[in-house]
Design a protein around this motif. Structure first.
Motif, PDB file in Angstrom:
ATOM      1  N   VAL A  61     -29.063  10.614   4.478  1.00 18.13           N
ATOM      2  CA  VAL A  61     -27.676  10.184   4.651  1.00 18.13           C
ATOM      3  C   VAL A  61     -26.735  11.337   4.315  1.00 18.13           C
ATOM      4  CG1 VAL A  61     -25.910   8.575   3.862  1.00 18.13           C
ATOM      5  CG2 VAL A  61     -28.250   7.784   4.156  1.00 18.13           C
ATOM      6  N   VAL A  65     -23.868  12.655   6.834  1.00 13.51           N
ATOM      7  CA  VAL A  65     -22.429  12.646   6.537  1.00 13.51           C
ATOM      8  C   VAL A  65     -21.856  14.047   6.648  1.00 13.51           C
ATOM      9  CG1 VAL A  65     -20.726  12.236   4.723  1.00 13.51           C
ATOM     10  CG2 VAL A  65     -22.546  10.570   5.126  1.00 13.51           C
ATOM     11  N   LEU A  85     -24.578   4.439   1.310  1.00 11.66           N
ATOM     12  CA  LEU A  85     -23.653   5.520   0.985  1.00 11.66           C
ATOM     13  C   LEU A  85     -23.614   5.871  -0.495  1.00 11.66           C
ATOM     14  CD1 LEU A  85     -20.636   4.561   3.267  1.00 11.66           C
ATOM     15  CD2 LEU A  85     -22.371   6.307   3.688  1.00 11.66           C
ATOM     16  N   SER A  88     -25.562   8.803  -1.882  1.00 11.75           N
ATOM     17  CA  SER A  88     -25.253  10.083  -1.258  1.00 11.75           C
ATOM     18  C   SER A  88     -24.216  10.840  -2.074  1.00 11.75           C
ATOM     19  CB  SER A  88     -24.729   9.854   0.167  1.00 11.75           C
ATOM     20  OG  SER A  88     -24.246  11.070   0.709  1.00 11.75           O
ATOM     21  N   TRP A  92     -16.867  13.859   0.982  1.00 12.42           N
ATOM     22  CA  TRP A  92     -16.141  13.031   1.939  1.00 12.42           C
ATOM     23  C   TRP A  92     -14.750  13.578   2.285  1.00 12.42           C
ATOM     24  CZ3 TRP A  92     -17.706   9.012   4.858  1.00 12.42           C
ATOM     25  CH2 TRP A  92     -18.968   8.480   4.571  1.00 12.42           C
ATOM     26  N   LEU A  97     -14.471   7.202   7.578  1.00 12.66           N
ATOM     27  CA  LEU A  97     -15.532   6.202   7.717  1.00 12.66           C
ATOM     28  C   LEU A  97     -15.003   5.019   8.525  1.00 12.66           C
ATOM     29  CD1 LEU A  97     -18.324   5.022   7.037  1.00 12.66           C
ATOM     30  CD2 LEU A  97     -17.310   4.099   4.926  1.00 12.66           C
ATOM     31  N   THR A 115     -14.364   2.557  -1.076  1.00 16.24           N
ATOM     32  CA  THR A 115     -14.299   3.867  -0.438  1.00 16.24           C
ATOM     33  C   THR A 115     -13.087   4.663  -0.908  1.00 16.24           C
ATOM     34  OG1 THR A 115     -13.155   2.863   1.461  1.00 16.24           O
ATOM     35  CG2 THR A 115     -15.547   3.128   1.623  1.00 16.24           C
TER      36      THR A 115
END
Length: 298
Positions: A61, A65, A85, A88, A92, A97, A115
């Protein structure tokens, strides 16, 4: 709009997490318009011909990403998205997303908060059409979440095709619309299949029920005349043991469906279709059952 850092590609790199039927339809749609596409699936070996068509398969993952700027999640449920997620350690920053996983409005709002705490730009979405429609003018997708996030990914998500609508800054709105529409579908299917089960238990053939109407009398020279005598006799033979299906759920919650087969075992079964028996929870029931094409566990 998001600026592509690699001038050679000129299009935003996209990552698709989840290669169920819908994920396998989404990836080619982005490839078709020349987005660099990376795919990841919990169970290896599902990339299939996507690799031959130009997609890259990530081993983790984190790698998936890192490879994309727009990350598309299309998994079995919101818990799966979070479980995928959370471990991971991917960076970001400057990534978006887009969660196209089906679930409840409250789950979408919780996912948005989760998130945001980790620096993700988050947009929730609901695909209203089967996987075969993806990449065509028939596709329809609802989005909800911050307007600026939607505008940032709008051009990229146009690859999905068809109609895209941003409903609200409230991230739960797309899920709410989807659940409401599925509720309507589940209730309609429940009604018509239960009606056929009742008719069959009384010895009335499904085609007679389907053809009967204000302009077609069941008596005299109408459509039912050819069947009435035989149907009545079959009904008398079965009436003693008939038990028509009634709404119920399995005690372990594993299935929200009852079957026409639970009615009189000798009665004709129009289609052998299951009956959704929990209209208040249509989305998980319909998705897990496979009645909605394009959604299934993977």
């Amino acid at each position: 709009m998001i600026e592509a850092s690699d001038e050679q590609t000129r299009l935003i790199p996209v990552t698709v997490l989840g290669l169920g039927p819908m994920g396998r339809a989404l990836a080619p749609a982005f490839l078709e318009v020349r987005h660099p596409v990376t795919v990841w699936n919990r169970t290896p070996g599902k990339a299939g011909d996507l690799i031959a068509r130009g997609a890259m398969a990530a081993n983790s993952v984190q790698d998936a990403v890192r490879a994309g700027q727009v990350i598309i999640a299309c998994l079995i449920d919101y818990d799966a998205v979070r479980a995928t997620l959370e471990p991971s350690q991917a960076d970001w920053e400057n990534r978006w997303l887009v969660n196209l996983t089906s679930g409840e409005p409250a789950q979408a709002r919780q996912m948005s908060q989760w998130t945001a705490a980790r620096g993700f730009h988050y947009l929730d979405g609901a695909i209203l059409t089967p996987s075969s429609a993806i990449g065509t003018s028939s596709a329809a997708v609802l989005f909800s979440g911050a307007r600026d996030v939607y505008e940032a990914v709008q051009e990229t998500m146009a690859a999905v095709g068809g109609t895209a609508v941003h409903l609200s800054d409230d991230p739960g709105q797309a899920s709410a619309y989807e659940v409401a529409l599925l509720d309507n579908f589940a209730t309609s299917v429940n009604g018509i299949v239960h009606a056929f089960a009742l008719a069959s238990a009384e010895g009335i053939e499904p085609d007679v029920v389907g053809r009967a109407g204000p302009d077609r009398r069941l008596g005299g020279g109408g459509v039912g005349a050819r069947h009435a005598g035989a149907d009545q006799e079959r009904g008398r033979q079965r009436r003693r043991d008939c038990r028509c299906p009634s709404p119920s759920t399995h005690g372990d919650g594993s299935s929200l469906f009852s079957s026409v087969d639970e009615a009189d075992q000798d009665a004709p079964r129009p289609w052998g279709m299951p009956i959704p028996v929990s209209p208040s929870q249509p989305a998980p029931a319909l998705h897990s059952s496979g009645l909605i094409p394009g959604y299934s566990a993977h």
